[in-house]
Scaffold this active site. Sequence first.
Site, PDB file in Angstrom:
ATOM      1  N   GLU A 104       0.842  -1.199   0.000  1.00 30.33           N
ATOM      2  CA  GLU A 104       0.000   0.000   0.000  1.00 30.33           C
ATOM      3  C   GLU A 104       0.878   1.251   0.000  1.00 30.33           C
ATOM      4  O   GLU A 104       2.018   1.212   0.457  1.00 30.33           O
ATOM      5  CB  GLU A 104      -0.863   0.020   1.277  1.00 30.33           C
ATOM      6  CG  GLU A 104      -2.301  -0.377   1.073  1.00 30.33           C
ATOM      7  CD  GLU A 104      -3.155   0.692   0.408  1.00 30.33           C
ATOM      8  OE1 GLU A 104      -2.635   1.486  -0.399  1.00 30.33           O
ATOM      9  OE2 GLU A 104      -4.358   0.730   0.696  1.00 30.33           O
ATOM     10  N   ASP A 105       0.325   2.363  -0.485  1.00 28.77           N
ATOM     11  CA  ASP A 105       1.041   3.638  -0.390  1.00 28.77           C
ATOM     12  C   ASP A 105       1.029   4.121   1.058  1.00 28.77           C
ATOM     13  O   ASP A 105       2.059   4.419   1.653  1.00 28.77           O
ATOM     14  CB  ASP A 105       0.436   4.692  -1.331  1.00 28.77           C
ATOM     15  CG  ASP A 105      -1.088   4.822  -1.205  1.00 28.77           C
ATOM     16  OD1 ASP A 105      -1.713   4.094  -0.408  1.00 28.77           O
ATOM     17  OD2 ASP A 105      -1.659   5.666  -1.925  1.00 28.77           O
ATOM     18  N   ASP A 108      -3.965   4.616   6.558  1.00 32.18           N
ATOM     19  CA  ASP A 108      -4.500   5.765   7.306  1.00 32.18           C
ATOM     20  C   ASP A 108      -5.463   5.204   8.368  1.00 32.18           C
ATOM     21  O   ASP A 108      -5.030   4.746   9.425  1.00 32.18           O
ATOM     22  CB  ASP A 108      -5.164   6.688   6.283  1.00 32.18           C
ATOM     23  CG  ASP A 108      -5.669   7.995   6.850  1.00 32.18           C
ATOM     24  OD1 ASP A 108      -5.725   8.128   8.077  1.00 32.18           O
ATOM     25  OD2 ASP A 108      -6.025   8.888   6.072  1.00 32.18           O
ATOM     26  N   GLY A 110      -7.074   2.473   7.985  1.00 36.28           N
ATOM     27  CA  GLY A 110      -6.941   1.015   7.904  1.00 36.28           C
ATOM     28  C   GLY A 110      -8.149   0.332   7.292  1.00 36.28           C
ATOM     29  O   GLY A 110      -8.157  -0.885   7.108  1.00 36.28           O
ATOM     30  N   LYS A 136      -0.107   6.262   9.128  1.00 36.27           N
ATOM     31  CA  LYS A 136      -0.647   7.318  10.010  1.00 36.27           C
ATOM     32  C   LYS A 136      -1.215   6.630  11.246  1.00 36.27           C
ATOM     33  O   LYS A 136      -2.429   6.426  11.372  1.00 36.27           O
ATOM     34  CB  LYS A 136      -1.773   8.080   9.295  1.00 36.27           C
ATOM     35  CG  LYS A 136      -1.301   9.142   8.320  1.00 36.27           C
ATOM     36  CD  LYS A 136      -2.486   9.953   7.820  1.00 36.27           C
ATOM     37  CE  LYS A 136      -2.085  10.893   6.712  1.00 36.27           C
ATOM     38  NZ  LYS A 136      -3.244  11.445   5.982  1.00 36.27           N
ATOM     39  N   ARG A 170       0.956  12.444  -8.043  1.00 41.57           N
ATOM     40  CA  ARG A 170       1.450  11.060  -7.961  1.00 41.57           C
ATOM     41  C   ARG A 170       2.858  10.901  -8.525  1.00 41.57           C
ATOM     42  O   ARG A 170       3.595  10.000  -8.143  1.00 41.57           O
ATOM     43  CB  ARG A 170       0.536  10.109  -8.750  1.00 41.57           C
ATOM     44  CG  ARG A 170      -0.841   9.928  -8.167  1.00 41.57           C
ATOM     45  CD  ARG A 170      -1.502   8.716  -8.836  1.00 41.57           C
ATOM     46  NE  ARG A 170      -2.949   8.714  -8.680  1.00 41.57           N
ATOM     47  CZ  ARG A 170      -3.590   8.272  -7.605  1.00 41.57           C
ATOM     48  NH1 ARG A 170      -2.923   7.821  -6.574  1.00 41.57           N
ATOM     49  NH2 ARG A 170      -4.906   8.279  -7.558  1.00 41.57           N
TER      50      ARG A 170
HETATM   51  P1  IMP Z   1      -7.489   4.111   4.749  1.00 39.03           P
HETATM   52  O1  IMP Z   1      -8.520   3.165   4.206  1.00 39.03           O
HETATM   53  O2  IMP Z   1      -8.082   5.203   5.602  1.00 39.03           O
HETATM   54  O3  IMP Z   1      -6.338   3.414   5.428  1.00 39.03           O
HETATM   55  O4  IMP Z   1      -6.922   4.931   3.535  1.00 39.03           O
HETATM   56  C1  IMP Z   1      -6.233   4.337   2.535  1.00 39.03           C
HETATM   57  C2  IMP Z   1      -6.188   5.164   1.267  1.00 39.03           C
HETATM   58  O5  IMP Z   1      -6.582   6.555   1.415  1.00 39.03           O
HETATM   59  C3  IMP Z   1      -4.744   5.213   0.825  1.00 39.03           C
HETATM   60  O6  IMP Z   1      -4.430   4.062   0.055  1.00 39.03           O
HETATM   61  C4  IMP Z   1      -4.692   6.489   0.029  1.00 39.03           C
HETATM   62  O7  IMP Z   1      -5.074   6.246  -1.305  1.00 39.03           O
HETATM   63  C5  IMP Z   1      -5.705   7.399   0.695  1.00 39.03           C
HETATM   64  N1  IMP Z   1      -5.043   8.331   1.639  1.00 39.03           N
HETATM   65  C6  IMP Z   1      -5.056   8.288   2.987  1.00 39.03           C
HETATM   66  N2  IMP Z   1      -4.329   9.308   3.521  1.00 39.03           N
HETATM   67  C7  IMP Z   1      -3.841  10.002   2.456  1.00 39.03           C
HETATM   68  C8  IMP Z   1      -2.978  11.179   2.349  1.00 39.03           C
HETATM   69  O8  IMP Z   1      -2.519  11.792   3.321  1.00 39.03           O
HETATM   70  N3  IMP Z   1      -2.702  11.581   1.070  1.00 39.03           N
HETATM   71  C9  IMP Z   1      -3.160  10.944  -0.040  1.00 39.03           C
HETATM   72  N4  IMP Z   1      -3.958   9.862   0.019  1.00 39.03           N
HETATM   73  C10 IMP Z   1      -4.289   9.382   1.262  1.00 39.03           C
END
Ligand code: IMP
Length: 180
Positions: A104-105, A108, A110, A136, A170
Amino acid sequence: MYMEEINLHDKAFVPYLTEVEIQNAICDIATQINAAYEGKEVLFLSVLNGAFMFTSDLMKKITLPCEISFIKVSSYLGTESTGRVDELIGLNTSVSGKHVIIIEDIVDTGITIDKVIKLLEMQNPATIEVCATLFKKVAYQGQHPPRYFGFEIPNKFVVGYGLDYDQLGRNLPAIYQVKN
Ligand code: IMP
């Protein structure tokens, strides 16, 4: 070099992690993975779009025999009884009995990774771990924290190195943090 303040859409971003810092972190992650999976074959599943750059750099440093596949997770409205249904798109290989590492990039909240893992577990992989450039941790509410990650970062929006702000940013080789 790209380490000046930049503007994307309506926001300004300031340099946060340099190319060198990112590449060093990737070397460390690759060393850990190469050691942890010695003698095993690994299936890397890269979550598009954000993980494309990290995947490319990391894979060049992996010395294990491995498969690489690219996936997306989408959510659609099922029947009234099922509500929203998640599905994995692009998985072109079986994960059954395999050692899977999801790339994953950023992790955040999760939520994305938890969805991916729930769908993969239906196919009974041998093991599943998560690898991300950024974590994060303060925002994290999931069940599967990344086993391997480059940097733990605060809960502020970042772009670059595969991460976008409304599709821009990107391509940047470094990571920038929103300015405020
Ligand atoms: P999660 O499901 O909240 O963990 O978020 C995952 C996805 O949200 C990541 O794969 C990103 O594509 C996007 N994302 C979360 N935080 C950021 C950020 O700070 N910048 C850009 N994309 C983010």
